[in-house]
Design an enzyme around this catalytic site. Sequence first.
Site, PDB file in Angstrom:
ATOM      1  N   LYS A 179       0.858  -1.183   0.000  1.00  0.00           N
ATOM      2  CA  LYS A 179       0.000   0.000   0.000  1.00  0.00           C
ATOM      3  C   LYS A 179       0.901   1.241   0.000  1.00  0.00           C
ATOM      4  O   LYS A 179       1.904   1.274   0.711  1.00  0.00           O
ATOM      5  CB  LYS A 179      -0.908  -0.024   1.238  1.00  0.00           C
ATOM      6  CG  LYS A 179      -2.003   1.045   1.238  1.00  0.00           C
ATOM      7  CD  LYS A 179      -2.908   0.894   2.466  1.00  0.00           C
ATOM      8  CE  LYS A 179      -3.980   1.972   2.518  1.00  0.00           C
ATOM      9  NZ  LYS A 179      -4.862   1.844   3.699  1.00  0.00           N
ATOM     10  N   SER A 239      -9.781   2.236   2.643  1.00  0.00           N
ATOM     11  CA  SER A 239      -8.855   2.924   1.778  1.00  0.00           C
ATOM     12  C   SER A 239      -7.853   2.000   1.071  1.00  0.00           C
ATOM     13  O   SER A 239      -7.216   2.421   0.112  1.00  0.00           O
ATOM     14  CB  SER A 239      -8.057   3.945   2.595  1.00  0.00           C
ATOM     15  OG  SER A 239      -7.229   3.291   3.536  1.00  0.00           O
ATOM     16  N   SER A 283     -10.189   0.106   6.864  1.00  0.00           N
ATOM     17  CA  SER A 283      -9.540   0.230   5.556  1.00  0.00           C
ATOM     18  C   SER A 283      -8.914  -1.040   5.005  1.00  0.00           C
ATOM     19  O   SER A 283      -8.511  -1.063   3.842  1.00  0.00           O
ATOM     20  CB  SER A 283      -8.465   1.323   5.612  1.00  0.00           C
ATOM     21  OG  SER A 283      -9.056   2.594   5.517  1.00  0.00           O
TER      22      SER A 283
END
Lengths: 483, 107, 480
Positions: free
Chosen positions: C73, C148, C172
């Site tokens: 990420k 996210s 997330s």
Amino acid sequence: MSLPWETVIGLEVHVQLKTRTKLFCGCANKYGADPNTLVCPICLGLPGVLPVLNRQAFALAVRAGVALGCEVANVTKFDRKNYYYPDLPKGYQISQYDRPVNRKGRLEISMPAANKNIGITRVHLEEDAGKLIHPDTEGSSGVSFVDLNRAGVPLVEIVSEPDMRSPDEAHAYLAALKEILQYVDISDCDMEKGSLRCDANVSIRRPGDDKLGVKTEIKNLNSFKSVAKALAYEAARHASIIEGGGKVQQVTLTWDAIAEKTVVLRSKEEAHDYRYFPEPDLVHIQADAAFVERIRQALPEKPAARRDRYVKELGLPAYDAGVLTGDKELAALFDKLRGEGLAPKVASNWVMKHVLAAMNEKKIAATTFTDKTRRIAELAKKVEAKQITGQTGAEIFAWILGTPETASVDEHILKQGLAQVSDAGALEAIVRDVIAKNPKVVADYKSGKPSAVQALVGQVMRETKGKANASVAKDLLVKALEC
Amino acid sequence: MTRHLYPLFSLRMDITRPLVEKVALLARLEIPPADADRVAAQLGRIVTMVETLNKLDTKGVEPLSNPTGLVDAFRSDEPRPSLSRDEALANAPDKVEMFLRVPRVVE
Amino acid sequence: MIDLTASEIRDGVRAGKWKAREVVDAHLERIAAVDPKLHAYLHVDADGARAAADRVDASGVKGLLAGVPVAVKDNMCQRGIPTTCASKILEGFRPPYDATALLRALAAGAVPVGHTNLDEFAMGSSTENSAYGPSRNPWDPTRAPGGSSGGSAVSVAARMTPLAFGSDTGGSIRQPAALCGVVGMKPTYGRVSRYGLVAFASSLDQIGPIARTVRDAAMFLQAFAGHDALDSTSAPAEVPDYEKDLEAGVKGLRVGVPKEFFGAGTDPGVRAAIDAALKVLQKQGATLVEMSLPHTDYGIAAYYVIAPCEASSNLARYDGVRFGHRAKSFDGLIDMYRKSRTEGFGEEVRRRILLGTFALSSGYYEAYYKKALQVRRLIKNDFDEAWKKVDVIAGPTSPIPAFKIGEKANDPIAMYLCDVLTVTAPLAGIPGISVPAGFTEGNLPVGLQLLGKEWSEATLLRTARSYERETEFWKRSPAL
């Protein structure tokens, strides 16, 4: 003639702690390095990095609190103080808000009239900011430079109660604070290097009033002199405002040391809103009773206590004790010389006379002598035993200063022929020679001026380069003159 | 969906334009004047949603700022290598020789 | 090769059945083929990936993740690799350090292929708040993948990598995992080092695994969990062997079903899938216990005070001085700050900074921030009470399946409500996992969420694995 005013002063003092590394990262805590060379992702505030508390910095903060008679918190925590400034990399300072390491201490100051206790509100741990440089070279008027070497250096902030009543008391408080913090080895407290910095709060009121007047805060006072001058200036300014029918505005000021006046930095309305909240990247710290007690036990003796002990237990004159304990390193040197077997007064004499003279003359620190105490003691003993003269002693002392501790004093005396000459046989020829060369002095003596013999003793000393035992020389001279 | 949980009752805290402008300065953000009313209204709705917390009596409840139960995390006072100055300043948008450069700081 | 699980890849590399280089080449090819449609990646480091694979092949040591391609990420720092948090403000930023979790995965032989898309600074539930454009859900590219960690979930769901790092602050990891039909776990606060994870809300953030199977998630977590001296909030407690009891089943396990997790806003397709999932667990020997977590509905309100407050402070360092975007023209220092930050941050990030700054400011702190922390305590107390009666709590991860891109873009509150079932776990600091639980009638994945008490990751993985063994939804693949 206006009524008198009482000045009310509280001080906030920031002191850099003597650690090897910064508060939350492993960068060196060092003064004077090249700009931006003592920085890492953590103290630069790069994204994603985290602080980890320096154990030694925490211990020193507790030590500061203990030395100032504070209550040490069982549990202490860190908070973020949020504001934007180019010397503050993260946009917040990690400090302590509602649970500081130490609270409620006191510091005794000695004033001409009487000693006085100044209350300490709190002593908390926080990180320093970096340094801004405002170049005045051509084309640089619109910019500032940032050096982050200092960012993250550990500080304690020591906040006093508004207990001081004059700029002199504020000065005495700072001096006492500096003395004790140096003594317990927490900080250099060197204002020139910025390792001790002071902000002052000041207000005035009529003597006897309970209520405090409106205060102003003076930031960044960078010398003892500035503190006293700025406070006197500001108190007078308050008085003239009030006497002129005006009201003092609560503002933050800075001291212009060149113009010798205070300048407004920001008004109350412009005051920062720091939005303190608990620092989520750090955990709570527990200082249990045993930990605090260990620090208390290891605390060096306070200067006043040491002074008393030198007088009462060691029999030193008060003056000697005062000078010795006035500088922690000097006192340490004295203790070390005693440890080498010198009597207190002898050790004191050597420090007061030779060490201080060399320090003043050569501009060196007392610590220069720390690893020379064995030979200094050896030398002092030889002088005491009259194996060498005081004058030779002074010369050998200078030699010791310039040589390593491995160099032998005995060997030096032997090689240089510095041993005191007490042997009558060795001196007789010199005595005869001196008498022969000074008929006028001899005549004075014989005409009834016995003190004239001293001039002849001086001649003998000169001839022997100070090695002659003066009393033996005098005896021989008298004997020769009488016959 | 779960919107019913957060009825739009009248704003308790009035998020006014001057308040938003003050907060924006504090946060070092800009709000274009043309946008200010919209931003204020939007924040107002969020603050209203948040104010459902007031339905709960929290008197005497100890705030929980962090779920960690840990205490006493320390590092030893041992130096670790710093970055070289080149590395330290590599990502800086404005630098000159040894320094970071910023607009003149007045204080 | 792209259909292999991480453990199969690892076993094959260890056995010499294939080389790490072949594995990574196949996955890079897959990325090149499908990512233009899905936009899971912000930066693919093909050369770095091949070099890492070659190192694994050359090394005699074949670690826990030997040769397994991993997506990172883009809020995790990787030395020398652009790390942007999907924000303009960090465009071009290259960290001179690695996140600890990433470093551990690399040490275990993982092959990092690139950085995945996210909502800017992890603030969002759809990956639409990326400054570089949204990611798309592989099951229906007109829909959002959740967020996210949307890019990471898409990478795994679309077979671009078997594993991906995610980070969870209010859901997330779990929510995008649910919406993309993969496994995602948020570990206990303190289980994984946060060092090198770009902070959003420090008291909530945790890095966790996204994988196709529960075993892969367990293996991945194993590789990077554990104490780190660089993170004061990482726990010194030993990490158990997560794979050891993975197949031990759920017989006798007490599974709590809180009524608050099935509110009126729950999509009927989600509801049906979760009801079926609970029956599976019951059939496997678990006891279902009806229960209540009375403060669940206040989670969103508490979260949307606490997270923005911390974020407003965490994001103060983006000031255009030491790194990141600086405005081209400005008038003085304060203007430089304001213009640089306003240009650099997207709208949602600015909104949350304003909200947090407001809630911490003088006069409002008690009413908002402190109040939210007190409610946080009440939420934690709910869970502490629950563990006296149950071992695991089960319900949907998200009340709704994947929604259309743009559907909630102009309504922040509607977007915030996506997190209603996921925010309470980080507020309380407890672990949670989302495991694929079938599909709605519209063929959109549903996630079963399991929550457990602190440090109960092994129990959650075992429960999820038991359910997965029966259902095998993970074997279904989106048509691309």
